[in-house]
Design a protein around this motif. Structure first.
Motif, PDB file in Angstrom:
ATOM      1  N   ASP A  17       0.857  -1.179   0.000  1.00 17.93           N
ATOM      2  CA  ASP A  17       0.000   0.000   0.000  1.00 17.93           C
ATOM      3  C   ASP A  17       0.904   1.243   0.000  1.00 17.93           C
ATOM      4  OD1 ASP A  17       1.002   0.239   2.579  1.00 17.93           O
ATOM      5  OD2 ASP A  17      -0.817  -0.504   3.533  1.00 17.93           O
ATOM      6  N   GLN A  18       0.313   2.409   0.175  1.00 18.43           N
ATOM      7  CA  GLN A  18       1.102   3.635   0.139  1.00 18.43           C
ATOM      8  C   GLN A  18       1.450   4.122   1.536  1.00 18.43           C
ATOM      9  OE1 GLN A  18      -0.383   6.720  -2.407  1.00 18.43           O
ATOM     10  NE2 GLN A  18      -0.674   5.349  -4.122  1.00 18.43           N
ATOM     11  N   GLY A  19       1.685   3.190   2.447  1.00 20.09           N
ATOM     12  CA  GLY A  19       2.072   3.555   3.808  1.00 20.09           C
ATOM     13  C   GLY A  19       3.391   4.308   3.823  1.00 20.09           C
ATOM     14  N   SER A  20       3.581   5.115   4.854  1.00 19.34           N
ATOM     15  CA  SER A  20       4.781   5.971   4.912  1.00 19.34           C
ATOM     16  C   SER A  20       6.077   5.165   4.933  1.00 19.34           C
ATOM     17  CB  SER A  20       4.711   6.890   6.137  1.00 19.34           C
ATOM     18  OG  SER A  20       4.647   6.113   7.321  1.00 19.34           O
ATOM     19  N   HIS A  21       6.060   3.969   5.494  1.00 17.00           N
ATOM     20  CA  HIS A  21       7.281   3.169   5.528  1.00 17.00           C
ATOM     21  C   HIS A  21       7.641   2.652   4.132  1.00 17.00           C
ATOM     22  CE1 HIS A  21       3.710   1.046   6.931  1.00 17.00           C
ATOM     23  NE2 HIS A  21       4.141  -0.032   6.305  1.00 17.00           N
ATOM     24  N   TYR A  22       6.640   2.446   3.260  1.00 21.01           N
ATOM     25  CA  TYR A  22       6.930   1.974   1.900  1.00 21.01           C
ATOM     26  C   TYR A  22       7.272   3.110   0.941  1.00 21.01           C
ATOM     27  CZ  TYR A  22       4.883  -2.354   3.579  1.00 21.01           C
ATOM     28  OH  TYR A  22       4.607  -3.479   4.299  1.00 21.01           O
ATOM     29  N   THR A  23       6.854   4.329   1.275  1.00 18.38           N
ATOM     30  CA  THR A  23       7.146   5.473   0.411  1.00 18.38           C
ATOM     31  C   THR A  23       8.371   6.247   0.868  1.00 18.38           C
ATOM     32  OG1 THR A  23       5.607   6.846   1.668  1.00 18.38           O
ATOM     33  CG2 THR A  23       4.741   5.749  -0.305  1.00 18.38           C
ATOM     34  N   SER A  24       8.967   5.843   1.980  1.00 19.72           N
ATOM     35  CA  SER A  24      10.135   6.572   2.492  1.00 19.72           C
ATOM     36  C   SER A  24      11.331   6.418   1.552  1.00 19.72           C
ATOM     37  CB  SER A  24      10.517   6.057   3.885  1.00 19.72           C
ATOM     38  OG  SER A  24      11.050   4.754   3.793  1.00 19.72           O
ATOM     39  N   LEU A  25      12.191   7.402   1.563  1.00 26.88           N
ATOM     40  CA  LEU A  25      13.386   7.385   0.710  1.00 26.88           C
ATOM     41  C   LEU A  25      14.265   6.184   1.043  1.00 26.88           C
ATOM     42  CD1 LEU A  25      15.167   8.732  -1.412  1.00 26.88           C
ATOM     43  CD2 LEU A  25      16.197  10.087   0.430  1.00 26.88           C
ATOM     44  N   GLN A  26      14.425   5.894   2.321  1.00 30.30           N
ATOM     45  CA  GLN A  26      15.276   4.778   2.742  1.00 30.30           C
ATOM     46  C   GLN A  26      14.764   3.445   2.175  1.00 30.30           C
ATOM     47  OE1 GLN A  26      15.510   4.298   6.975  1.00 30.30           O
ATOM     48  NE2 GLN A  26      17.189   2.846   6.862  1.00 30.30           N
ATOM     49  N   GLN A  38       8.900  -1.595  -7.665  1.00 27.27           N
ATOM     50  CA  GLN A  38       7.944  -1.333  -6.598  1.00 27.27           C
ATOM     51  C   GLN A  38       6.579  -1.036  -7.203  1.00 27.27           C
ATOM     52  OE1 GLN A  38       8.961   1.884  -3.942  1.00 27.27           O
ATOM     53  NE2 GLN A  38       7.708   1.023  -2.328  1.00 27.27           N
ATOM     54  N   SER A  39       5.570  -1.674  -6.657  1.00 28.15           N
ATOM     55  CA  SER A  39       4.193  -1.484  -7.085  1.00 28.15           C
ATOM     56  C   SER A  39       3.386  -1.105  -5.854  1.00 28.15           C
ATOM     57  CB  SER A  39       3.673  -2.782  -7.693  1.00 28.15           C
ATOM     58  OG  SER A  39       2.280  -2.738  -7.821  1.00 28.15           O
ATOM     59  N   MET A  40       2.531  -0.103  -6.005  1.00 28.02           N
ATOM     60  CA  MET A  40       1.716   0.326  -4.860  1.00 28.02           C
ATOM     61  C   MET A  40       0.247   0.390  -5.244  1.00 28.02           C
ATOM     62  SD  MET A  40       3.705   3.354  -2.981  1.00 28.02           S
ATOM     63  CE  MET A  40       5.448   3.285  -2.720  1.00 28.02           C
ATOM     64  N   SER A  41      -0.596   0.129  -4.271  1.00 25.27           N
ATOM     65  CA  SER A  41      -2.027   0.299  -4.456  1.00 25.27           C
ATOM     66  C   SER A  41      -2.321   1.774  -4.687  1.00 25.27           C
ATOM     67  CB  SER A  41      -2.782  -0.139  -3.197  1.00 25.27           C
ATOM     68  OG  SER A  41      -2.499  -1.462  -2.881  1.00 25.27           O
ATOM     69  N   ARG A  42      -3.431   2.023  -5.387  1.00 27.02           N
ATOM     70  CA  ARG A  42      -3.850   3.419  -5.532  1.00 27.02           C
ATOM     71  C   ARG A  42      -4.332   3.921  -4.178  1.00 27.02           C
ATOM     72  NH1 ARG A  42      -6.061   0.584  -9.572  1.00 27.02           N
ATOM     73  NH2 ARG A  42      -8.146   0.675  -8.685  1.00 27.02           N
ATOM     74  N   TRP A  47      -8.691  -2.748  -2.251  1.00 26.83           N
ATOM     75  CA  TRP A  47      -9.194  -3.994  -2.807  1.00 26.83           C
ATOM     76  C   TRP A  47      -8.168  -4.742  -3.651  1.00 26.83           C
ATOM     77  CZ3 TRP A  47     -13.134  -5.354  -0.191  1.00 26.83           C
ATOM     78  CH2 TRP A  47     -13.991  -4.398   0.316  1.00 26.83           C
ATOM     79  N   ASP A  48      -7.260  -4.027  -4.309  1.00 26.47           N
ATOM     80  CA  ASP A  48      -6.323  -4.742  -5.171  1.00 26.47           C
ATOM     81  C   ASP A  48      -5.288  -5.521  -4.369  1.00 26.47           C
ATOM     82  OD1 ASP A  48      -4.915  -2.551  -4.305  1.00 26.47           O
ATOM     83  OD2 ASP A  48      -4.025  -2.088  -6.253  1.00 26.47           O
ATOM     84  N   ASN A  49      -5.151  -5.225  -3.101  1.00 28.23           N
ATOM     85  CA  ASN A  49      -4.190  -5.935  -2.262  1.00 28.23           C
ATOM     86  C   ASN A  49      -4.888  -6.978  -1.372  1.00 28.23           C
ATOM     87  OD1 ASN A  49      -1.462  -6.250  -1.698  1.00 28.23           O
ATOM     88  ND2 ASN A  49      -1.584  -5.021   0.146  1.00 28.23           N
ATOM     89  N   SER A  50      -6.204  -7.034  -1.413  1.00 28.01           N
ATOM     90  CA  SER A  50      -6.935  -7.922  -0.500  1.00 28.01           C
ATOM     91  C   SER A  50      -6.640  -9.407  -0.700  1.00 28.01           C
ATOM     92  CB  SER A  50      -8.433  -7.646  -0.564  1.00 28.01           C
ATOM     93  OG  SER A  50      -8.937  -7.935  -1.834  1.00 28.01           O
ATOM     94  N   PRO A  51      -6.427  -9.917  -1.924  1.00 29.95           N
ATOM     95  CA  PRO A  51      -6.093 -11.348  -2.032  1.00 29.95           C
ATOM     96  C   PRO A  51      -4.803 -11.710  -1.292  1.00 29.95           C
ATOM     97  CG  PRO A  51      -6.752 -10.503  -4.171  1.00 29.95           C
ATOM     98  CD  PRO A  51      -6.616  -9.327  -3.248  1.00 29.95           C
TER      99      PRO A  51
END
Length: 98
Positions: A17-26, A38-42, A47-51
């Motif tokens: 998802d677009q959580g801050s830990h996944y979008t961080s520069l580090q 890297q692929s992120m949910s909108r 719903w696209d990550n639910s499975p």
């Protein structure tokens, strides 16, 4: 790290998802260093990550149940192994002394 244990597979995609830990520069630099895409949910679309969420929930639940069963059975398994070793040794001793 699982990535290295699997022999550094090529063309790997990390979806989140677009959580801050996944979008961080580090984190993005870490993904780049391992040559992953890297692929992120909108935003707001879970719903696209639910499975995958469902799969890992089931996997964790089953894994925890296996750990509980393992903890319960370990003493019995040790007892059976000990019994087998004692019987085998006694049988061997009886064959030698007979």
């Amino acid at each position: 790290m699982a990535f290295e244990m699997r022999g550094r597979p090529k063309d790997l995609m990390f979806h989140s998802d677009q959580g801050s830990h996944y979008t961080s520069l580090q984190f993005r630099q870490l993904i780049w260093r391992y040559q992953m895409k890297q692929s992120m949910s909108r935003r707001g679309n879970c719903w696209d990550n639910s499975p995958m969420e469902r799969f890992f929930r089931s996997y964790k639940t089953a894994g925890c149940q296996l750990l509980v069963i393992n903890r319960l059975l370990k003493p019995s398994i040790r007892l059976l192994i000990t019994f087998y070793v004692i019987i085998t040794l006694l049988d061997h001793i009886l064959l030698i002394t007979a």
